[in-house]
Design an enzyme around this catalytic site. Structure first.
Site, mmCIF file in Angstrom:
data_model
loop_
_atom_site.group_PDB
_atom_site.id
_atom_site.type_symbol
_atom_site.label_atom_id
_atom_site.label_comp_id
_atom_site.label_asym_id
_atom_site.label_seq_id
_atom_site.Cartn_x
_atom_site.Cartn_y
_atom_site.Cartn_z
ATOM 1 N N ASN A 1 -35.076 85.984 30.867
ATOM 2 C CA ASN A 1 -34.375 86.687 31.928
ATOM 3 C C ASN A 1 -34.716 88.177 31.958
ATOM 4 O O ASN A 1 -35.252 88.702 32.919
ATOM 5 C CB ASN A 1 -32.862 86.504 31.757
ATOM 6 C CG ASN A 1 -32.075 87.174 32.855
ATOM 7 O OD1 ASN A 1 -32.183 86.785 34.013
ATOM 8 N ND2 ASN A 1 -31.340 88.223 32.533
ATOM 9 N N THR A 2 -34.393 88.866 30.860
ATOM 10 C CA THR A 2 -34.444 90.327 30.875
ATOM 11 C C THR A 2 -35.839 90.875 31.168
ATOM 12 O O THR A 2 -35.980 91.884 31.862
ATOM 13 C CB THR A 2 -33.938 90.878 29.524
ATOM 14 O OG1 THR A 2 -32.690 90.254 29.229
ATOM 15 C CG2 THR A 2 -33.747 92.379 29.574
ATOM 16 N N GLY B 1 -32.184 89.765 25.205
ATOM 17 C CA GLY B 1 -32.269 91.077 25.834
ATOM 18 C C GLY B 1 -33.042 92.112 25.037
ATOM 19 O O GLY B 1 -33.170 93.253 25.471
ATOM 20 N N LYS C 1 -26.919 74.268 29.533
ATOM 21 C CA LYS C 1 -27.408 75.021 28.371
ATOM 22 C C LYS C 1 -26.204 75.471 27.547
ATOM 23 O O LYS C 1 -25.307 76.140 28.062
ATOM 24 C CB LYS C 1 -28.221 76.241 28.818
ATOM 25 C CG LYS C 1 -28.525 77.155 27.636
ATOM 26 C CD LYS C 1 -29.267 78.424 28.000
ATOM 27 C CE LYS C 1 -29.111 79.436 26.862
ATOM 28 N NZ LYS C 1 -29.837 80.683 27.087
ATOM 29 N N ALA D 1 -35.076 83.469 24.943
ATOM 30 C CA ALA D 1 -34.607 84.825 24.594
ATOM 31 C C ALA D 1 -35.623 85.622 23.781
ATOM 32 O O ALA D 1 -36.331 85.084 22.940
ATOM 33 C CB ALA D 1 -33.295 84.794 23.828
ATOM 34 N N GLY D 2 -35.674 86.899 24.097
ATOM 35 C CA GLY D 2 -36.482 87.839 23.322
ATOM 36 C C GLY D 2 -37.876 88.095 23.862
ATOM 37 O O GLY D 2 -38.585 88.955 23.355
HETATM 38 C C1 LIG Z 1 -30.682 83.695 30.877
HETATM 39 C C2 LIG Z 1 -30.186 83.177 29.625
HETATM 40 O O1 LIG Z 1 -29.860 82.037 29.497
HETATM 41 C C3 LIG Z 1 -30.127 84.132 28.489
HETATM 42 O O2 LIG Z 1 -28.985 83.880 27.734
HETATM 43 C C4 LIG Z 1 -31.380 83.940 27.744
HETATM 44 O O3 LIG Z 1 -31.167 83.706 26.432
HETATM 45 C C5 LIG Z 1 -32.409 84.955 28.079
HETATM 46 O O4 LIG Z 1 -32.678 85.929 27.117
HETATM 47 P P1 LIG Z 1 -33.621 87.166 27.517
HETATM 48 O O5 LIG Z 1 -32.852 87.976 28.495
HETATM 49 O O6 LIG Z 1 -33.896 87.884 26.227
HETATM 50 O O7 LIG Z 1 -34.868 86.609 28.122
#
Ligand SMILES: CC(=O)[C@@H](O)[C@H](O)COP(=O)(O)O
EC number: 2.8.1.10
Length: 260
Positions: free
Chosen positions: A212-213, A164, A103, A190-191
């Protein structure tokens, strides 16, 4: 059919059953991270190679908890602000673990963590020339997404909102445009803040979700991981089923035709 979808997600010729990719940051422990990844039904985990311990055997190591035999590791370039930095990071990752599917994320500034698309496209060219298969974190701009695809990206990964932030999908119109034109998988990356955000991404027609977050910072990460798994499945099923047309006025649920 618990956790299984009818058709596989294919990225760079590799098939996956799960359409949810999870991260390996912000957890209280690797053990919690591993339990969440299992609960999410994930087959791919992203690994910030600059931040995660992959080689120092005197410290807890990610691979002791998340087995590379069970999960496909997707090294990422989190924390890189130039194309050169990103390319160097992924070359080191390939040397350490043999990972070729990666990635790419090249960030513009610490406040927004927004992708710098000029640096991203420069790095992408270098990585493709070097034989990598590259999933590209990109802005939700259909022109930039198309450029990344034309340059050889294996998947296009527009942000739903800043990394995040948990703000959910901010620009569904653009995400739909990106999906319409893409011939490679499109993932929201993300988001995502909660399960409904993941479902919306899939209902828009995304091929998968990377997050992730939302799991790591949930009150109960394992339960949220499970919720995300179901949300992605539900969103995909709803997308494939085809949404009913919206109407301005009511339409009785019990048809009146033939009523005595
Ligand atoms: C885990 C990863 O690759 C992060 O850089 C991703 O963009 C996740 O973003 P969030 O934490 O907002 O879900």
């Amino acid at each position: 059919m618990d956790g299984e979808l009818p058709e596989p997600l294919v990225i760079a010729g590799r098939s996956f059953t799960s359409r949810l990719i999870v991260g390996t940051g912000k957890y209280d422990s690797y053990a919690q991270n591993a339990a969440a990844a299992e609960a999410a039904g994930a087959e791919i985990v992203t690994v910030a190679v600059r931040r995660v311990n992959l080689t120092d055997k005197s410290q807890p190591m990610l691979v002791d908890y998340l087995s590379p035999e069970r999960f496909t590791f997707l090294p990422n370039t989190a924390g890189c602000y130039t194309g050169e930095d990103a390319v160097r990071t992924l070359r080191l990752a390939r040397e350490a673990g043999g990972w070729n599917l990666v990635k790419l994320e090249v960030l513009s500034d610490p406040k927004t963590l927004y992708p710098d698309m000029i640096e991203t496209l420069r790095a992408l060219d270098m990585l493709i020339a070097d034989g990598f298969e590259v999933m590209v974190y990109c802005s939700d701009d259909p022109v930039m997404a198309r450029r990344a695809e034309e340059a050889g990206a294996a998947a296009i990964m527009p942000l739903g909102a800043p990394i995040g932030s948990g703000l959910g999908i901010q620009n569904p119109v653009n995400i739909r445009l990106i999906i319409e034109q893409a011939k490679v998988p499109v993932l929201i990356d993300a988001g995502v803040g909660t399960a409904s955000d993941a479902a919306i991404a899939m209902e828009l027609g995304c091929d998968a979700v990377l997050l992730n977050t939302a799991i790591a910072e949930a009150g109960d990460p394992i339960r949220m991981a499970r919720a995300m798994k179901h949300a992605v499945i539900a969103g995909r099923e709803a997308y494939l089923a085809g949404r009913m047309q919206k109407r301005r006025y009511a339409d009785p649920s019990s048809p009146l035709a033939g009523l005595i």
